[in-house]
Write a protein that holds these residues in place. Structure first.
Motif, PDB file in Angstrom:
ATOM      1  N   MET A   1       0.836  -1.199   0.000  1.00 51.05           N
ATOM      2  CA  MET A   1       0.000   0.000   0.000  1.00 51.05           C
ATOM      3  C   MET A   1       0.874   1.253   0.000  1.00 51.05           C
ATOM      4  O   MET A   1       0.568   2.233  -0.680  1.00 51.05           O
ATOM      5  CB  MET A   1      -0.939   0.034   1.194  1.00 51.05           C
ATOM      6  N   SER A   2       1.965   1.204   0.738  1.00 55.76           N
ATOM      7  CA  SER A   2       2.891   2.337   0.761  1.00 55.76           C
ATOM      8  C   SER A   2       3.438   2.615  -0.635  1.00 55.76           C
ATOM      9  O   SER A   2       3.565   3.779  -1.038  1.00 55.76           O
ATOM     10  CB  SER A   2       4.042   2.081   1.721  1.00 55.76           C
ATOM     11  N   ILE A   3       3.738   1.578  -1.359  1.00 54.82           N
ATOM     12  CA  ILE A   3       4.228   1.736  -2.732  1.00 54.82           C
ATOM     13  C   ILE A   3       3.176   2.438  -3.584  1.00 54.82           C
ATOM     14  O   ILE A   3       3.484   3.366  -4.334  1.00 54.82           O
ATOM     15  CB  ILE A   3       4.614   0.371  -3.338  1.00 54.82           C
ATOM     16  N   LYS A   4       1.931   2.010  -3.476  1.00 56.74           N
ATOM     17  CA  LYS A   4       0.845   2.629  -4.246  1.00 56.74           C
ATOM     18  C   LYS A   4       0.692   4.110  -3.898  1.00 56.74           C
ATOM     19  O   LYS A   4       0.567   4.952  -4.789  1.00 56.74           O
ATOM     20  CB  LYS A   4      -0.483   1.911  -4.000  1.00 56.74           C
ATOM     21  N   VAL A   5       0.698   4.429  -2.602  1.00 55.94           N
ATOM     22  CA  VAL A   5       0.493   5.817  -2.174  1.00 55.94           C
ATOM     23  C   VAL A   5       1.691   6.680  -2.557  1.00 55.94           C
ATOM     24  O   VAL A   5       1.528   7.749  -3.161  1.00 55.94           O
ATOM     25  CB  VAL A   5       0.227   5.889  -0.653  1.00 55.94           C
ATOM     26  N   ILE A   6       2.889   6.246  -2.230  1.00 55.44           N
ATOM     27  CA  ILE A   6       4.085   7.050  -2.509  1.00 55.44           C
ATOM     28  C   ILE A   6       4.292   7.213  -4.011  1.00 55.44           C
ATOM     29  O   ILE A   6       4.750   8.269  -4.471  1.00 55.44           O
ATOM     30  CB  ILE A   6       5.315   6.457  -1.795  1.00 55.44           C
TER      31      ILE A   6
ATOM     32  N   VAL B   1      13.009   0.609  -8.079  1.00 59.09           N
ATOM     33  CA  VAL B   1      13.898   1.069  -7.015  1.00 59.09           C
ATOM     34  C   VAL B   1      13.069   1.583  -5.836  1.00 59.09           C
ATOM     35  O   VAL B   1      13.360   1.263  -4.681  1.00 59.09           O
ATOM     36  CB  VAL B   1      14.862   2.162  -7.534  1.00 59.09           C
ATOM     37  N   LEU B   2      12.019   2.347  -6.122  1.00 59.51           N
ATOM     38  CA  LEU B   2      11.144   2.847  -5.066  1.00 59.51           C
ATOM     39  C   LEU B   2      10.521   1.692  -4.289  1.00 59.51           C
ATOM     40  O   LEU B   2      10.514   1.687  -3.060  1.00 59.51           O
ATOM     41  CB  LEU B   2      10.054   3.750  -5.657  1.00 59.51           C
ATOM     42  N   ALA B   3      10.027   0.686  -5.004  1.00 65.16           N
ATOM     43  CA  ALA B   3       9.421  -0.486  -4.348  1.00 65.16           C
ATOM     44  C   ALA B   3      10.442  -1.192  -3.462  1.00 65.16           C
ATOM     45  O   ALA B   3      10.128  -1.592  -2.330  1.00 65.16           O
ATOM     46  CB  ALA B   3       8.860  -1.439  -5.399  1.00 65.16           C
ATOM     47  N   ASP B   4      11.662  -1.328  -3.937  1.00 72.00           N
ATOM     48  CA  ASP B   4      12.709  -1.985  -3.153  1.00 72.00           C
ATOM     49  C   ASP B   4      13.026  -1.189  -1.883  1.00 72.00           C
ATOM     50  O   ASP B   4      13.146  -1.763  -0.797  1.00 72.00           O
ATOM     51  CB  ASP B   4      13.971  -2.150  -3.999  1.00 72.00           C
ATOM     52  N   ILE B   5      13.134   0.133  -1.999  1.00 73.11           N
ATOM     53  CA  ILE B   5      13.419   0.985  -0.840  1.00 73.11           C
ATOM     54  C   ILE B   5      12.316   0.834   0.207  1.00 73.11           C
ATOM     55  O   ILE B   5      12.579   0.664   1.396  1.00 73.11           O
ATOM     56  CB  ILE B   5      13.560   2.463  -1.264  1.00 73.11           C
ATOM     57  N   ILE B   6      11.075   0.884  -0.240  1.00 70.67           N
ATOM     58  CA  ILE B   6       9.942   0.801   0.688  1.00 70.67           C
ATOM     59  C   ILE B   6       9.880  -0.568   1.350  1.00 70.67           C
ATOM     60  O   ILE B   6       9.713  -0.667   2.571  1.00 70.67           O
ATOM     61  CB  ILE B   6       8.621   1.130  -0.043  1.00 70.67           C
TER      62      ILE B   6
ATOM     63  N   ARG C   1      12.304  -2.753   1.850  1.00 74.90           N
ATOM     64  CA  ARG C   1      13.412  -2.909   2.792  1.00 74.90           C
ATOM     65  C   ARG C   1      13.174  -2.089   4.046  1.00 74.90           C
ATOM     66  O   ARG C   1      13.487  -2.525   5.154  1.00 74.90           O
ATOM     67  CB  ARG C   1      14.741  -2.533   2.133  1.00 74.90           C
ATOM     68  N   SER C   2      12.603  -0.893   3.900  1.00 76.18           N
ATOM     69  CA  SER C   2      12.311  -0.043   5.057  1.00 76.18           C
ATOM     70  C   SER C   2      11.286  -0.699   5.976  1.00 76.18           C
ATOM     71  O   SER C   2      11.423  -0.662   7.201  1.00 76.18           O
ATOM     72  CB  SER C   2      11.788   1.326   4.602  1.00 76.18           C
ATOM     73  N   CYS C   3      10.255  -1.299   5.398  1.00 77.20           N
ATOM     74  CA  CYS C   3       9.198  -1.924   6.202  1.00 77.20           C
ATOM     75  C   CYS C   3       9.692  -3.167   6.944  1.00 77.20           C
ATOM     76  O   CYS C   3       9.158  -3.512   7.993  1.00 77.20           O
ATOM     77  CB  CYS C   3       7.997  -2.267   5.329  1.00 77.20           C
ATOM     78  N   LYS C   4      10.734  -3.807   6.437  1.00 75.67           N
ATOM     79  CA  LYS C   4      11.273  -5.000   7.100  1.00 75.67           C
ATOM     80  C   LYS C   4      11.933  -4.680   8.435  1.00 75.67           C
ATOM     81  O   LYS C   4      12.114  -5.557   9.267  1.00 75.67           O
ATOM     82  CB  LYS C   4      12.277  -5.709   6.195  1.00 75.67           C
ATOM     83  N   SER C   5      12.276  -3.412   8.661  1.00 80.93           N
ATOM     84  CA  SER C   5      12.953  -3.051   9.912  1.00 80.93           C
ATOM     85  C   SER C   5      11.979  -2.872  11.077  1.00 80.93           C
ATOM     86  O   SER C   5      12.410  -2.660  12.199  1.00 80.93           O
ATOM     87  CB  SER C   5      13.778  -1.773   9.714  1.00 80.93           C
ATOM     88  N   PHE C   6      10.684  -2.981  10.823  1.00 77.33           N
ATOM     89  CA  PHE C   6       9.693  -2.873  11.897  1.00 77.33           C
ATOM     90  C   PHE C   6       9.534  -4.210  12.596  1.00 77.33           C
ATOM     91  O   PHE C   6       9.636  -5.262  11.970  1.00 77.33           O
ATOM     92  CB  PHE C   6       8.355  -2.380  11.343  1.00 77.33           C
ATOM     93  N   ARG C   7       9.249  -4.164  13.891  1.00 73.08           N
ATOM     94  CA  ARG C   7       9.176  -5.379  14.703  1.00 73.08           C
ATOM     95  C   ARG C   7       7.807  -6.040  14.708  1.00 73.08           C
ATOM     96  O   ARG C   7       7.652  -7.121  15.259  1.00 73.08           O
ATOM     97  CB  ARG C   7       9.574  -5.053  16.140  1.00 73.08           C
ATOM     98  N   HIS C   8       6.796  -5.404  14.139  1.00 80.79           N
ATOM     99  CA  HIS C   8       5.453  -5.972  14.134  1.00 80.79           C
ATOM    100  C   HIS C   8       5.081  -6.343  12.702  1.00 80.79           C
ATOM    101  O   HIS C   8       5.385  -5.608  11.767  1.00 80.79           O
ATOM    102  CB  HIS C   8       4.455  -4.962  14.710  1.00 80.79           C
ATOM    103  N   GLU C   9       4.417  -7.470  12.524  1.00 79.77           N
ATOM    104  CA  GLU C   9       4.072  -7.922  11.179  1.00 79.77           C
ATOM    105  C   GLU C   9       3.180  -6.937  10.432  1.00 79.77           C
ATOM    106  O   GLU C   9       3.216  -6.857   9.202  1.00 79.77           O
ATOM    107  CB  GLU C   9       3.400  -9.304  11.218  1.00 79.77           C
ATOM    108  N   ASP C  10       2.364  -6.151  11.147  1.00 79.44           N
ATOM    109  CA  ASP C  10       1.507  -5.146  10.515  1.00 79.44           C
ATOM    110  C   ASP C  10       2.217  -3.803  10.351  1.00 79.44           C
ATOM    111  O   ASP C  10       1.615  -2.840   9.898  1.00 79.44           O
ATOM    112  CB  ASP C  10       0.236  -4.933  11.333  1.00 79.44           C
TER     113      ASP C  10
END
Length: 129
Positions: A75-80, A93-98, A100-109
């Motif tokens: 969803m972040s990819i669609k909005v951004i 590249v944008l999709a990859d950045i987003i 990878r960024s989301c993987k650093s969060f500790r909650h699955e959501d």
């Protein structure tokens, strides 16, 4: 001293192939109509303002409905992608950045929405600060 009140006029528009431009909340002409790449690299405007979009891309109800089942990253990819077009960052590249960024969060959501006393609260403390 009286508080300063700033009113921003933000237009909603259909976007062509060009990315949204950004301007400082302080209104300095040298900090206006800057590209996504410029504002990301600057962080804060030189006049100490925050960069805000000059226009808000349109989103149809059908688009919103189609995003309902997407993951936070997708969803972040669609909005951004509404703000950042190929002229600034290639979509892969944008999709990859987003992602990878989301993987650093500790909650699955990533940012879970919790009901507390009849109100909904977005938990923003599961990732890096």
């Amino acid at each position: 001293s009286q508080p300063t009140i700033l009113f921003l006029q933000i237009r909603t528009t259909e976007m062509s192939g060009a990315s949204v431009t950004y301007s400082s909340t302080r209104g300095d002409a040298s900090q206006a109509n800057l590209s996504f790449r410029e504002v990301v690299m600057r962080g804060l405007a030189h006049d100490k303002g925050l960069f805000v979009p000059d226009v808000m891309p349109s989103v149809t109800l059908e688009e919103i409905e189609s995003w309902r089942s997407l993951s936070y990253a997708d969803m972040s990819i669609k909005v951004i992608s509404k703000f950042v077009k190929e002229d600034q960052v290639p979509s892969d590249v944008l999709a990859d950045i987003i992602k990878r960024s989301c993987k650093s969060f500790r909650h699955e959501d990533v940012t879970p929405l919790k009901e507390v006393g009849g109100h909904y609260v977005l938990e923003l403390f599961h990732g890096p600060t």
